[in-house]
Write a protein that holds these residues in place. Structure first.
Motif, PDB file in Angstrom:
ATOM      1  N   VAL A   1       1.991   5.869  44.725  1.00 33.19           N
ATOM      2  CA  VAL A   1       2.550   4.573  44.336  1.00 33.19           C
ATOM      3  C   VAL A   1       1.395   3.755  43.775  1.00 33.19           C
ATOM      4  CG1 VAL A   1       3.675   2.467  45.143  1.00 33.19           C
ATOM      5  CG2 VAL A   1       4.358   4.684  46.102  1.00 33.19           C
ATOM      6  N   ASP A   2       1.513   3.380  42.517  1.00 30.51           N
ATOM      7  CA  ASP A   2       0.446   2.655  41.817  1.00 30.51           C
ATOM      8  C   ASP A   2      -0.903   3.356  41.955  1.00 30.51           C
ATOM      9  OD1 ASP A   2       2.176   0.739  40.827  1.00 30.51           O
ATOM     10  OD2 ASP A   2       1.787  -0.681  42.433  1.00 30.51           O
ATOM     11  N   GLY A   3      -0.880   4.694  41.879  1.00 31.52           N
ATOM     12  CA  GLY A   3      -2.101   5.483  41.902  1.00 31.52           C
ATOM     13  C   GLY A   3      -2.665   5.796  43.272  1.00 31.52           C
ATOM     14  N   GLU A   4      -2.024   5.299  44.338  1.00 31.82           N
ATOM     15  CA  GLU A   4      -2.508   5.556  45.699  1.00 31.82           C
ATOM     16  C   GLU A   4      -1.538   6.454  46.452  1.00 31.82           C
ATOM     17  OE1 GLU A   4      -3.561   2.041  47.848  1.00 31.82           O
ATOM     18  OE2 GLU A   4      -4.615   1.173  46.139  1.00 31.82           O
TER      19      GLU A   4
ATOM     20  N   GLU B   1       0.856   7.811  49.065  1.00 30.18           N
ATOM     21  CA  GLU B   1       1.757   7.072  49.959  1.00 30.18           C
ATOM     22  C   GLU B   1       2.604   8.058  50.751  1.00 30.18           C
ATOM     23  OE1 GLU B   1       2.828   4.595  52.140  1.00 30.18           O
ATOM     24  OE2 GLU B   1       2.103   3.449  50.420  1.00 30.18           O
TER      25      GLU B   1
ATOM     26  N   LEU C   1       9.223  -0.833  47.236  1.00 32.23           N
ATOM     27  CA  LEU C   1       8.902  -0.680  45.823  1.00 32.23           C
ATOM     28  C   LEU C   1       9.514  -1.849  45.057  1.00 32.23           C
ATOM     29  CD1 LEU C   1       9.779   3.102  45.526  1.00 32.23           C
ATOM     30  CD2 LEU C   1       7.550   2.086  46.038  1.00 32.23           C
TER      31      LEU C   1
ATOM     32  N   GLY D   1       7.760  -3.364  38.411  1.00 29.92           N
ATOM     33  CA  GLY D   1       6.389  -3.297  37.919  1.00 29.92           C
ATOM     34  C   GLY D   1       5.570  -2.193  38.556  1.00 29.92           C
ATOM     35  N   MET D   2       6.069  -1.593  39.632  1.00 31.14           N
ATOM     36  CA  MET D   2       5.332  -0.515  40.298  1.00 31.14           C
ATOM     37  C   MET D   2       5.581   0.818  39.599  1.00 31.14           C
ATOM     38  SD  MET D   2       5.769  -1.278  44.337  1.00 31.14           S
ATOM     39  CE  MET D   2       4.293  -1.830  45.150  1.00 31.14           C
ATOM     40  N   MET D   3       4.605   1.725  39.725  1.00 28.84           N
ATOM     41  CA  MET D   3       4.698   3.057  39.151  1.00 28.84           C
ATOM     42  C   MET D   3       4.640   4.076  40.284  1.00 28.84           C
ATOM     43  SD  MET D   3       2.171   4.947  36.446  1.00 28.84           S
ATOM     44  CE  MET D   3       0.842   5.105  37.635  1.00 28.84           C
TER      45      MET D   3
ATOM     46  N   GLU E   1       4.598   8.239  41.145  1.00 26.63           N
ATOM     47  CA  GLU E   1       4.401   9.585  40.618  1.00 26.63           C
ATOM     48  C   GLU E   1       4.868  10.597  41.659  1.00 26.63           C
ATOM     49  OE1 GLU E   1       0.449  10.137  38.629  1.00 26.63           O
ATOM     50  OE2 GLU E   1       0.171   8.108  39.447  1.00 26.63           O
TER      51      GLU E   1
ATOM     52  N   THR F   1       6.914  10.659  36.404  1.00 26.09           N
ATOM     53  CA  THR F   1       6.403   9.322  36.674  1.00 26.09           C
ATOM     54  C   THR F   1       7.526   8.327  36.430  1.00 26.09           C
ATOM     55  OG1 THR F   1       4.188   9.984  35.994  1.00 26.09           O
ATOM     56  CG2 THR F   1       4.645   7.626  36.036  1.00 26.09           C
TER      57      THR F   1
ATOM     58  N   PHE G   1       8.833   4.181  36.524  1.00 25.03           N
ATOM     59  CA  PHE G   1       8.483   2.772  36.510  1.00 25.03           C
ATOM     60  C   PHE G   1       9.656   1.982  37.056  1.00 25.03           C
ATOM     61  CE2 PHE G   1       5.913   4.727  33.221  1.00 25.03           C
ATOM     62  CZ  PHE G   1       4.658   4.253  33.544  1.00 25.03           C
TER      63      PHE G   1
END
Length: 80
Positions: free
Chosen positions: A41-44, A46, A53, A56-58, A60, A66, A68
């Motif tokens: 979640v947003d590159g971290e 999770e 969520l 604006g969150m991403m 993967e 991916t 949005f």
């Protein structure tokens, strides 16, 4: 593959999200899925199924793509 998921409410939990994109069939499976699969979640990394969520969150998800998060746009009728 990049996809957009429209939120009908203010937020969605990660468990609800996984069910919405058809990765799991019930909310109870989220805990086990997140224990075995690296979801970001947003590159971290999770692993909390209750993670909220917001637009604006991403997110993967391996083998799925991916995503949005976007807010539902109000129509002119709803704004009145």
């Amino acid at each position: 593959m990049k996809k957009t998921l429209i939120l009908e409410t203010d937020y969605m939990t990660l468990g609800q999200f996984l069910k919405e994109i058809n990765v799991i069939s019930s909310g109870g499976q989220a805990k086990w899925y997140l224990a075995d699969t690296s979801v970001f979640v947003d590159g971290e990394l999770e692993n909390r199924r209750g993670r909220k969520l917001y637009p604006g969150m991403m997110i993967e998800v391996p083998e799925e793509g991916t995503f949005f998060m976007a807010k539902k746009e109000e129509s002119a009728d709803e704004a009145e």
